[in-house]
Design an enzyme around this catalytic site. Structure first.
Site, PDB file in Angstrom:
ATOM      1  CD1 TRP A   1      -1.939  -2.163   1.857  1.00  0.00           C
ATOM      2  CD2 TRP A   1      -2.858  -1.267   0.020  1.00  0.00           C
ATOM      3  NE1 TRP A   1      -2.951  -3.131   1.182  1.00  0.00           N
ATOM      4  CE2 TRP A   1      -3.690  -2.509   0.133  1.00  0.00           C
ATOM      5  CE3 TRP A   1      -3.258  -0.548  -1.259  1.00  0.00           C
ATOM      6  CZ2 TRP A   1      -4.647  -3.238  -0.622  1.00  0.00           C
ATOM      7  CZ3 TRP A   1      -4.276  -0.970  -1.790  1.00  0.00           C
ATOM      8  CH2 TRP A   1      -5.007  -2.153  -1.619  1.00  0.00           C
TER       9      TRP A   1
ATOM     10  CG  ASP B   1      -3.526   4.049   4.215  1.00  0.00           C
ATOM     11  OD1 ASP B   1      -4.570   3.772   4.634  1.00  0.00           O
ATOM     12  OD2 ASP B   1      -3.197   3.358   3.177  1.00  0.00           O
TER      13      ASP B   1
ATOM     14  CE  LYS C   1      -7.787  -2.602   4.409  1.00  0.00           C
ATOM     15  NZ  LYS C   1      -8.178  -3.779   3.853  1.00  0.00           N
TER      16      LYS C   1
END
Length: 360
Positions: free
Chosen positions: A102, A172, A196
């Site tokens: 990511w 993030d 999530k």
């Protein structure tokens, strides 16, 4: 109705009480004769839902008053582009810390708009650790410093918040938000995809300090301007209203559990159990440096990878779902987010123990 144990990395498990409330509300929200999905986002009813969700999130994370909270579309991946558009603010370079897939995606998007200084990278050790503060080669002239506190795929988690000496810090938090207490004031911006620890896919939360709103890169689309979204209470256009509503139910549920501090204690207990089992059973292994092991995403391998397919088939038969590792790294991965109950981890450990005995 049978509910199985879901260890998916995202879209991930949601709390059963939240799903039950959504089910009860689906056709007739609070006897208004319609679903939230059918409700005008400008209506007093939905504005009330939205305001409560934001306030509950502010309470849970102790978000200072000088930060805006945005409920946006496009997931966290859209933010990879929006961050340089909004935060370069006339500067030509930004710092990024590379700790996994990511981080790499965020870096690739930022390179479209500025020079990226990779302040540190653990790609050389296959992303099995996070760099220490001393290893960060930060540029004091950078517009901002970006990092991923928890890499979902590799299961790597920072055990500290980087010190940037005044340069805005952007994080993030997609796979770690609301899993433990953090000091929001240490960050210029926090963002997180919802799928999530917050709610269904399609929604992204952005928490940004107000002094960083405005002064976007020339040509930035209106919908990508954080100030426009803040000035319009995240309703410049029709927002992902049902996802926002479900997020609000999750925030309320989390408050009922005792808040972030209480759920963090449960999360640490779950992670400790699972890592302890992996470490003491030679049939399994975890590649991540101990101080950087994620409390949310636990990757592991079998001593014999030829048994991977048999493990996954048997685990699914046992009611343990979505344990396959990410396609880019293989192996196994158990994501144990807030909504994954401790008994699910206990069931996983019991299954892994039995599988090892049968196949060791």
């Amino acid at each position: 109705m049978t509910r199985l144990y879901n260890f998916c990395a995202g879209p991930a498990a949601l709390p059963v009480p939240v799903l039950a409330q959504a089910q009860a509300d689906l056709l007739n929200w609070q006897n208004k004769g319609l679903s939230v999905m059918e409700m005008s986002h400008r209506s007093p009813e939905f504005v009330g839902i939205a305001k409560k969700a934001e306030q509950d999130l502010r309470d849970l994370m102790v978000i200072p008053d000088n930060y805006s909270v945005l409920f946006m579309q496009g997931g966290a991946s859209s933010q990879f582009t929006m961050i340089p558009m909004n935060l370069l603010r006339g500067k030509k370079t930004a710092d990024y810390i590379n700790t996994g897939q990511w981080s790499k995606k965020a870096i690739a998007e930022a390179k479209r708009f500025c020079t990226v200084n990779v302040a540190a990278s653990t790609e050389g050790n296959h992303f099995t650790s996070a760099p220490s503060q001393e290893e960060l080669n930060l540029n004091p002239e950078a517009a901002y410093v970006h990092y991923t506190p928890n890499e979902t795929i590799g299961g790597v988690q920072f055990d500290y918040i980087p010190e940037t000496n005044g340069v805005p810090l952007v994080a993030d938090y997609s796979s770690a938000i609301l899993s433990e207490e953090i000091d929001v004031s240490r960050f210029a911006m926090i963002y997180a995809g919802a799928q999530k620890n917050i709610g269904p896919a399609g929604l992204c939360i952005v928490i940004i300090r107000d002094d960083l709103l405005g002064d976007v890169v020339e040509g930035t689309p209106t919908m990508f301007d954080y100030k426009v979204m803040a000035d319009n209470d995240s309703m410049y256009n029709t927002p992902p209203s049902y996802g926002w509503y479900l997020a609000g139910l999750v925030f309320a549920w989390l408050k009922e559990q005792g808040g972030v501090k209480a759920i963090a204690e449960v999360n640490q207990r779950k992670a400790k159990k699972l890592y302890s089992f992996i470490d003491t059973n030679p049939f399994y292994a975890n590649p991540v440096a101990i101080n950087n092991r994620s409390s949310m995403n636990v990757p592991f391998t079998l001593v014999n990878s030829d048994l991977d397919k048999a493990f996954l088939a048997a685990s699914e038969k046992a009611g343990l779902l979505n344990l396959a590792g990410h396609r880019s790294v293989g192996g196994m991965r158990a994501s144990i987010y807030n909504a994954v109950e401790e008994k699910a981890v206990d069931a996983l450990i019991a299954f892994m123990d039995e599988f090892a005995k049968e196949n060791g």
